[in-house]
Design a protein around this motif. Structure first.
Motif, PDB file in Angstrom:
ATOM      1  N   ARG A  21      37.537  94.976  99.365  1.00 52.38           N
ATOM      2  CA  ARG A  21      36.193  94.778  99.434  1.00 52.38           C
ATOM      3  C   ARG A  21      36.152  93.315 100.037  1.00 52.38           C
ATOM      4  NH1 ARG A  21      32.814  95.620  94.218  1.00 52.38           N
ATOM      5  NH2 ARG A  21      31.036  95.365  95.475  1.00 52.38           N
ATOM      6  N   PRO A  22      35.154  93.074 101.053  1.00 53.70           N
ATOM      7  CA  PRO A  22      35.026  91.734 101.644  1.00 53.70           C
ATOM      8  C   PRO A  22      34.624  90.880 100.192  1.00 53.70           C
ATOM      9  CG  PRO A  22      33.852  93.619 102.786  1.00 53.70           C
ATOM     10  CD  PRO A  22      34.313  94.129 101.611  1.00 53.70           C
ATOM     11  N   HIS A  23      35.259  89.861 100.308  1.00 55.06           N
ATOM     12  CA  HIS A  23      35.032  88.879  99.054  1.00 55.06           C
ATOM     13  C   HIS A  23      35.274  87.323  99.459  1.00 55.06           C
ATOM     14  CE1 HIS A  23      39.293  89.602  98.994  1.00 55.06           C
ATOM     15  NE2 HIS A  23      39.633  88.517  98.758  1.00 55.06           N
ATOM     16  N   ARG A  24      34.601  86.695  98.860  1.00 56.43           N
ATOM     17  CA  ARG A  24      34.558  85.171  99.105  1.00 56.43           C
ATOM     18  C   ARG A  24      34.294  84.388  97.563  1.00 56.43           C
ATOM     19  NH1 ARG A  24      30.779  81.033 101.461  1.00 56.43           N
ATOM     20  NH2 ARG A  24      32.132  79.513 102.607  1.00 56.43           N
ATOM     21  N   ILE A  25      34.888  83.298  97.328  1.00 54.33           N
ATOM     22  CA  ILE A  25      34.790  82.802  95.867  1.00 54.33           C
ATOM     23  C   ILE A  25      34.313  81.615  96.443  1.00 54.33           C
ATOM     24  CG2 ILE A  25      35.676  82.229  93.826  1.00 54.33           C
ATOM     25  CD1 ILE A  25      36.053  85.240  94.642  1.00 54.33           C
ATOM     26  N   VAL A  26      33.318  80.902  95.923  1.00 55.15           N
ATOM     27  CA  VAL A  26      32.561  79.691  96.109  1.00 55.15           C
ATOM     28  C   VAL A  26      32.200  78.975  95.026  1.00 55.15           C
ATOM     29  CG1 VAL A  26      30.588  78.682  97.519  1.00 55.15           C
ATOM     30  CG2 VAL A  26      31.605  80.898  98.265  1.00 55.15           C
ATOM     31  N   ASN A  27      32.335  77.484  95.015  1.00 55.53           N
ATOM     32  CA  ASN A  27      31.755  76.922  93.935  1.00 55.53           C
ATOM     33  C   ASN A  27      30.348  76.394  94.255  1.00 55.53           C
ATOM     34  OD1 ASN A  27      30.884  74.902  91.941  1.00 55.53           O
ATOM     35  ND2 ASN A  27      32.777  73.403  92.237  1.00 55.53           N
ATOM     36  N   HIS A  47      37.125  79.749  98.743  1.00 54.22           N
ATOM     37  CA  HIS A  47      38.539  79.970  98.985  1.00 54.22           C
ATOM     38  C   HIS A  47      38.642  80.463 100.480  1.00 54.22           C
ATOM     39  CE1 HIS A  47      37.587  84.261  99.477  1.00 54.22           C
ATOM     40  NE2 HIS A  47      39.100  84.410  99.719  1.00 54.22           N
ATOM     41  N   ALA A  48      37.805  80.761 101.200  1.00 56.59           N
ATOM     42  CA  ALA A  48      37.852  80.896 102.993  1.00 56.59           C
ATOM     43  C   ALA A  48      36.704  80.599 103.213  1.00 56.59           C
ATOM     44  CB  ALA A  48      38.331  82.385 102.869  1.00 56.59           C
ATOM     45  N   VAL A  64      45.782  73.382 100.692  1.00 53.54           N
ATOM     46  CA  VAL A  64      44.202  73.423 100.658  1.00 53.54           C
ATOM     47  C   VAL A  64      43.954  74.508 101.717  1.00 53.54           C
ATOM     48  CG1 VAL A  64      42.315  72.010 101.367  1.00 53.54           C
ATOM     49  CG2 VAL A  64      44.211  70.823 100.156  1.00 53.54           C
ATOM     50  N   THR A  65      42.921  75.647 101.193  1.00 51.18           N
ATOM     51  CA  THR A  65      42.607  76.560 102.236  1.00 51.18           C
ATOM     52  C   THR A  65      41.717  75.972 103.265  1.00 51.18           C
ATOM     53  OG1 THR A  65      40.742  77.195 100.692  1.00 51.18           O
ATOM     54  CG2 THR A  65      42.853  78.323  99.971  1.00 51.18           C
ATOM     55  N   GLU A  66      41.129  77.210 103.896  1.00 49.91           N
ATOM     56  CA  GLU A  66      40.364  76.952 105.304  1.00 49.91           C
ATOM     57  C   GLU A  66      39.069  76.700 104.544  1.00 49.91           C
ATOM     58  OE1 GLU A  66      40.326  79.689 108.097  1.00 49.91           O
ATOM     59  OE2 GLU A  66      42.315  79.003 109.046  1.00 49.91           O
ATOM     60  N   GLY A  67      38.778  77.073 103.580  1.00 53.77           N
ATOM     61  CA  GLY A  67      37.552  76.621 102.650  1.00 53.77           C
ATOM     62  C   GLY A  67      37.129  75.545 101.703  1.00 53.77           C
ATOM     63  N   GLY A  68      38.435  74.680 101.895  1.00 53.16           N
ATOM     64  CA  GLY A  68      38.596  73.499 101.008  1.00 53.16           C
ATOM     65  C   GLY A  68      39.152  73.656  99.723  1.00 53.16           C
ATOM     66  N   MET A  69      39.470  74.716  99.326  1.00 50.85           N
ATOM     67  CA  MET A  69      39.795  74.749  97.787  1.00 50.85           C
ATOM     68  C   MET A  69      41.166  74.556  97.637  1.00 50.85           C
ATOM     69  SD  MET A  69      40.207  78.507  95.666  1.00 50.85           S
ATOM     70  CE  MET A  69      41.981  78.814  96.780  1.00 50.85           C
ATOM     71  N   VAL A  70      41.657  73.844  96.589  1.00 48.03           N
ATOM     72  CA  VAL A  70      42.986  73.416  96.449  1.00 48.03           C
ATOM     73  C   VAL A  70      43.836  74.347  95.611  1.00 48.03           C
ATOM     74  CG1 VAL A  70      44.364  71.564  95.256  1.00 48.03           C
ATOM     75  CG2 VAL A  70      42.481  70.977  96.516  1.00 48.03           C
ATOM     76  N   ARG A  71      44.953  74.815  96.034  1.00 47.02           N
ATOM     77  CA  ARG A  71      45.536  76.062  95.531  1.00 47.02           C
ATOM     78  C   ARG A  71      47.005  75.583  95.202  1.00 47.02           C
ATOM     79  NH1 ARG A  71      44.574  82.080  97.579  1.00 47.02           N
ATOM     80  NH2 ARG A  71      43.177  81.690  95.750  1.00 47.02           N
ATOM     81  N   ARG A  72      47.041  75.664  93.852  1.00 49.87           N
ATOM     82  CA  ARG A  72      48.676  75.717  93.561  1.00 49.87           C
ATOM     83  C   ARG A  72      49.295  76.894  93.204  1.00 49.87           C
ATOM     84  NH1 ARG A  72      50.370  74.429  88.002  1.00 49.87           N
ATOM     85  NH2 ARG A  72      48.236  73.815  87.501  1.00 49.87           N
ATOM     86  N   THR A  73      50.402  77.129  93.741  1.00 53.45           N
ATOM     87  CA  THR A  73      51.072  78.450  93.583  1.00 53.45           C
ATOM     88  C   THR A  73      52.066  78.319  92.554  1.00 53.45           C
ATOM     89  OG1 THR A  73      51.097  78.822  96.266  1.00 53.45           O
ATOM     90  CG2 THR A  73      52.662  79.811  94.741  1.00 53.45           C
ATOM     91  N   ALA A  74      51.462  78.825  91.460  1.00 51.89           N
ATOM     92  CA  ALA A  74      52.252  78.784  90.177  1.00 51.89           C
ATOM     93  C   ALA A  74      53.456  79.705  90.085  1.00 51.89           C
ATOM     94  CB  ALA A  74      51.190  78.949  88.964  1.00 51.89           C
ATOM     95  N   VAL A  75      53.204  80.919  90.513  1.00 53.68           N
ATOM     96  CA  VAL A  75      54.146  82.104  90.610  1.00 53.68           C
ATOM     97  C   VAL A  75      53.862  82.936  92.021  1.00 53.68           C
ATOM     98  CG1 VAL A  75      54.854  84.312  89.591  1.00 53.68           C
ATOM     99  CG2 VAL A  75      53.860  82.419  88.173  1.00 53.68           C
TER     100      VAL A  75
END
Length: 195
Positions: A173-179, A130-131, A99-110
């Motif tokens: 580029r500064p980026h952040r992915i949010v739901n 994601h952050a 789980v990232t600091e932003g609360g997203m659940v991340r599965r490392t597929a590759v």
């Protein structure tokens, strides 16, 4: 007197130590930590951290535990495989989930350091990201939204990506992915040349 050739067990250990070092470096960069930051968070010396990242030392279980805690992952995430040629399949049970600091659940597929490629299957609950703050790192990112809606924040610009849409941008580029939606969002996310 010449050195004896490495035994298969020694060769396997060297491979694991190198992969752990690559994963520690990738996670440190993902968290935007310098070696000094990681040293402060773990209490480990800069020379020790450098040796771990370069695969020059076999870290103890205590060292691995300290690194995992500081990097915000379960200790098993440090053993994500770099991939191999012996089988084309990576079973679901062998893929690392954190789980990232932003609360997203991340599965490392590759995770292929040899190709400088990371592929994730990400899941955002409503309100997660994601952050915690925008991130920047080398490489390029590609994301295919499978379900839900995501806000792709690039600097001061915000773009909406829905199911079936593809996001692609320079990770410098500064980026952040949010739901920002009311439902779960899922995507396959690819980092290229990040490491």
């Amino acid at each position: 007197m010449t050195d004896a050739p490495a035994t298969p067990a020694a060769s396997d250990l060297e491979h694991v130590v190198r992969d752990v070092g690559e994963r520690v470096r990738a996670l440190r960069q993902r968290n935007e930590f310098t070696l000094n930051d990681l040293s402060e968070r773990t209490g480990l010396s800069l020379s020790m951290l450098s040796a771990v990242e370069r695969g020059r030392t076999t870290p103890s279980l205590g060292t691995l535990h300290a690194l995992a805690a500081a990097l915000g992952v379960h200790i098993t995430a440090l053993f994500a495989q770099s991939g191999g040629e012996d089988t084309p399949i990576t079973p679901l049970v062998d893929q690392i989930v954190d789980v990232t600091e932003g609360g997203m659940v991340r599965r490392t597929a590759v995770y292929r350091a040899d190709y400088d490629l990371e592929v994730y299957v990400d899941e955002w609950a409503p309100g997660t990201a994601h952050a915690r703050r925008p991130s920047q790192h080398p490489g390029h990112e590609f994301g295919v939204v499978l379900e839900g809606d995501l806000e792709v924040q690039l600097g001061d610009d915000i773009f909406l990506a829905g199911a079936g849409d593809v996001a692609q941008f320079s990770a410098r580029r500064p980026h952040r992915i949010v739901n920002a939606g009311a439902g779960v969002a899922r995507a396959v996310w690819i980092n290229l040349r990040r490491l």
